[in-house]
Design a protein around this motif. Structure first.
Motif, PDB file in Angstrom:
ATOM      1  N   THR A 199      -6.598   7.417  12.206  1.00  0.00           N
ATOM      2  CA  THR A 199      -6.408   6.021  11.843  1.00  0.00           C
ATOM      3  C   THR A 199      -5.584   6.014  11.919  1.00  0.00           C
ATOM      4  O   THR A 199      -4.468   6.692  13.264  1.00  0.00           O
ATOM      5  CB  THR A 199      -5.462   6.588  10.038  1.00  0.00           C
ATOM      6  OG1 THR A 199      -6.966   7.065   9.544  1.00  0.00           O
ATOM      7  CG2 THR A 199      -5.131   5.307   9.383  1.00  0.00           C
ATOM      8  N   THR A 200      -4.986   4.194  12.766  1.00  0.00           N
ATOM      9  CA  THR A 200      -4.315   3.740  14.028  1.00  0.00           C
ATOM     10  C   THR A 200      -2.859   3.232  12.520  1.00  0.00           C
ATOM     11  O   THR A 200      -4.073   2.438  12.192  1.00  0.00           O
ATOM     12  CB  THR A 200      -4.528   3.360  14.788  1.00  0.00           C
ATOM     13  OG1 THR A 200      -5.303   4.239  15.678  1.00  0.00           O
ATOM     14  CG2 THR A 200      -3.410   2.677  15.770  1.00  0.00           C
ATOM     15  N   THR A 201      -1.980   2.670  12.531  1.00  0.00           N
ATOM     16  CA  THR A 201      -1.628   2.261  11.900  1.00  0.00           C
ATOM     17  C   THR A 201      -0.566   0.818  12.588  1.00  0.00           C
ATOM     18  O   THR A 201       0.023   1.568  13.880  1.00  0.00           O
ATOM     19  CB  THR A 201      -0.137   2.785  10.656  1.00  0.00           C
ATOM     20  OG1 THR A 201      -0.680   3.792  10.108  1.00  0.00           O
ATOM     21  CG2 THR A 201       0.466   2.212   9.624  1.00  0.00           C
ATOM     22  N   GLY A 202      -0.535  -0.086  12.361  1.00  0.00           N
ATOM     23  CA  GLY A 202      -0.089  -1.343  12.498  1.00  0.00           C
ATOM     24  C   GLY A 202       0.742  -2.129  11.018  1.00  0.00           C
ATOM     25  O   GLY A 202       0.244  -1.751  10.568  1.00  0.00           O
ATOM     26  N   SER A 203       1.164  -3.204  11.710  1.00  0.00           N
ATOM     27  CA  SER A 203       2.448  -4.029  10.927  1.00  0.00           C
ATOM     28  C   SER A 203       2.150  -5.441  10.715  1.00  0.00           C
ATOM     29  O   SER A 203       1.509  -5.968  12.469  1.00  0.00           O
ATOM     30  CB  SER A 203       3.617  -3.508  10.086  1.00  0.00           C
ATOM     31  OG  SER A 203       3.879  -3.631  11.438  1.00  0.00           O
ATOM     32  N   ILE A 204       2.929  -6.173   9.911  1.00  0.00           N
ATOM     33  CA  ILE A 204       2.735  -7.529  10.097  1.00  0.00           C
ATOM     34  C   ILE A 204       4.205  -7.728   9.412  1.00  0.00           C
ATOM     35  O   ILE A 204       3.966  -7.075   8.157  1.00  0.00           O
ATOM     36  CB  ILE A 204       1.634  -8.244  10.015  1.00  0.00           C
ATOM     37  CG1 ILE A 204       1.555 -10.223  10.364  1.00  0.00           C
ATOM     38  CG2 ILE A 204       0.900  -8.509   8.430  1.00  0.00           C
ATOM     39  CD1 ILE A 204       0.493 -10.752  10.272  1.00  0.00           C
ATOM     40  N   MET A 205       5.065  -8.606   9.488  1.00  0.00           N
ATOM     41  CA  MET A 205       5.810  -9.283   9.206  1.00  0.00           C
ATOM     42  C   MET A 205       5.875 -10.279   7.427  1.00  0.00           C
ATOM     43  O   MET A 205       5.065 -11.509   8.279  1.00  0.00           O
ATOM     44  CB  MET A 205       7.504 -10.051   9.347  1.00  0.00           C
ATOM     45  CG  MET A 205       7.781  -7.881  10.085  1.00  0.00           C
ATOM     46  SD  MET A 205       8.600  -7.098   8.888  1.00  0.00           S
ATOM     47  CE  MET A 205       9.823  -8.196   8.698  1.00  0.00           C
ATOM     48  N   VAL A 206       5.555 -10.429   6.286  1.00  0.00           N
ATOM     49  CA  VAL A 206       5.247 -11.194   5.612  1.00  0.00           C
ATOM     50  C   VAL A 206       6.408 -11.947   5.105  1.00  0.00           C
ATOM     51  O   VAL A 206       7.903 -11.568   4.361  1.00  0.00           O
ATOM     52  CB  VAL A 206       4.156 -10.974   4.491  1.00  0.00           C
ATOM     53  CG1 VAL A 206       4.298 -11.716   3.841  1.00  0.00           C
ATOM     54  CG2 VAL A 206       2.906 -10.567   4.641  1.00  0.00           C
ATOM     55  N   THR A 207       6.665 -13.285   4.980  1.00  0.00           N
ATOM     56  CA  THR A 207       8.155 -13.469   4.677  1.00  0.00           C
ATOM     57  C   THR A 207       7.788 -15.025   3.644  1.00  0.00           C
ATOM     58  O   THR A 207       7.061 -15.475   3.468  1.00  0.00           O
ATOM     59  CB  THR A 207       8.898 -14.657   5.891  1.00  0.00           C
ATOM     60  OG1 THR A 207       9.202 -13.547   6.534  1.00  0.00           O
ATOM     61  CG2 THR A 207      10.605 -14.987   4.914  1.00  0.00           C
ATOM     62  N   ASN A 208       8.798 -14.853   2.673  1.00  0.00           N
ATOM     63  CA  ASN A 208       9.117 -16.162   1.415  1.00  0.00           C
ATOM     64  C   ASN A 208      10.204 -17.147   1.928  1.00  0.00           C
ATOM     65  O   ASN A 208      11.292 -16.470   1.608  1.00  0.00           O
ATOM     66  CB  ASN A 208       8.963 -15.525   0.149  1.00  0.00           C
ATOM     67  CG  ASN A 208       9.171 -16.918  -1.098  1.00  0.00           C
ATOM     68  OD1 ASN A 208       9.006 -18.295  -0.903  1.00  0.00           O
ATOM     69  ND2 ASN A 208      10.122 -16.106  -2.249  1.00  0.00           N
ATOM     70  N   PRO A 209       9.513 -18.166   2.974  1.00  0.00           N
ATOM     71  CA  PRO A 209      10.947 -18.978   2.697  1.00  0.00           C
ATOM     72  C   PRO A 209      11.106 -20.406   1.837  1.00  0.00           C
ATOM     73  O   PRO A 209      12.017 -20.084   2.221  1.00  0.00           O
ATOM     74  CB  PRO A 209      10.200 -19.655   3.932  1.00  0.00           C
ATOM     75  CG  PRO A 209       8.435 -20.300   4.028  1.00  0.00           C
ATOM     76  CD  PRO A 209       8.038 -18.807   2.978  1.00  0.00           C
ATOM     77  N   GLY A 210      10.451 -20.197   0.844  1.00  0.00           N
ATOM     78  CA  GLY A 210      10.857 -21.388  -0.293  1.00  0.00           C
ATOM     79  C   GLY A 210      11.915 -19.989  -0.999  1.00  0.00           C
ATOM     80  O   GLY A 210      13.269 -19.583  -0.528  1.00  0.00           O
ATOM     81  N   GLN A 211      12.052 -21.621  -1.830  1.00  0.00           N
ATOM     82  CA  GLN A 211      13.295 -21.023  -2.914  1.00  0.00           C
ATOM     83  C   GLN A 211      12.622 -20.701  -4.045  1.00  0.00           C
ATOM     84  O   GLN A 211      13.793 -20.246  -5.107  1.00  0.00           O
ATOM     85  CB  GLN A 211      13.692 -22.670  -3.239  1.00  0.00           C
ATOM     86  CG  GLN A 211      14.440 -22.957  -1.635  1.00  0.00           C
ATOM     87  CD  GLN A 211      15.901 -22.260  -1.388  1.00  0.00           C
ATOM     88  OE1 GLN A 211      16.281 -21.609  -1.827  1.00  0.00           O
ATOM     89  NE2 GLN A 211      15.611 -21.814   0.111  1.00  0.00           N
TER      90      GLN A 211
END
Length: 184
Positions: A24-36
């Motif tokens: 198993t290889t692990t990666g990642s991604i950033m998830v952002t909530n830019p709203g209010q």
């Protein structure tokens, strides 16, 4: 007017690199909530050798999380899959339930057979196993106990590999309208 929620990702492409079959290889991604507003996000991966240990969560305004992505190939070669992320605004009054347009991320990785050391001179070479078995389910019918509306019941299915060699099993997704969920 209520506007649809929005989430952003750090990249629309995640390269997982090379992995050995079965590892198993692990990666990642950033998830952002830019709203209010607070948003509930949901992630769905197309059937593949890619998976997510976390498929949903909440994000406060301006909050970011690192979403892990796992790549565990069962066949050699190049592989890719789509990750779809959507968000829904969390409000005290559910007057409208607008969902965001899905954010699509492409995940790519490659798999190679592990190298086996060659036997030392004079030692017998291992003989390949003859394939006499098959891949089977322990039951063709999945039974669930009576369940109260709104509660969850779990039923397990065992997949047996008696083929004598590694096999790839694809678990097809259920329709989104299905009251059932598969976890593997």
């Amino acid at each position: 007017a209520v506007s649809a929620p929005c989430i952003t990702v750090s990249s629309n492409l995640v390269e997982m690199g090379m992995a050995l079959l079965g590892s198993t290889t692990t990666g990642s991604i950033m998830v952002t909530n830019p709203g209010q507003d607070i948003v509930q996000w949901k992630a769905q991966v197309s059937p593949s050798f890619f998976s997510l240990p976390q498929c949903a969560g909440l994000l406060n305004p301006s909050q970011s999380i690192s979403l892990p992505i796992l790549f565990k190939p069962a066949a050699p070669g190049s592989h890719s899959a789509s990750l779809s992320l959507t968000a829904t605004t969390v409000r005290a009054v559910q007057d409208t339930a607008l969902s965001s347009t899905p954010v699509i991320v492409t995940m790519k990785g490659s798999a190679a057979m592990p190298t086996k050391p060659t036997p030392a001179e004079g030692q017998a070479k291992p003989q390949p196993k003859k394939s006499a078995g098959t891949v089977t389910l322990d039951s063709e019918l999945v039974m669930f106990p009576d369940t109260v509306l709104g509660e969850t019941s779990v039923s397990k299915v065992k997949i047996k590999n008696r083929s004598g060699s590694d096999q790839a099993v694809e678990i097809l997704p259920l329709p989104s309208s299905s009251p059932f969920k598969t976890v593997h």
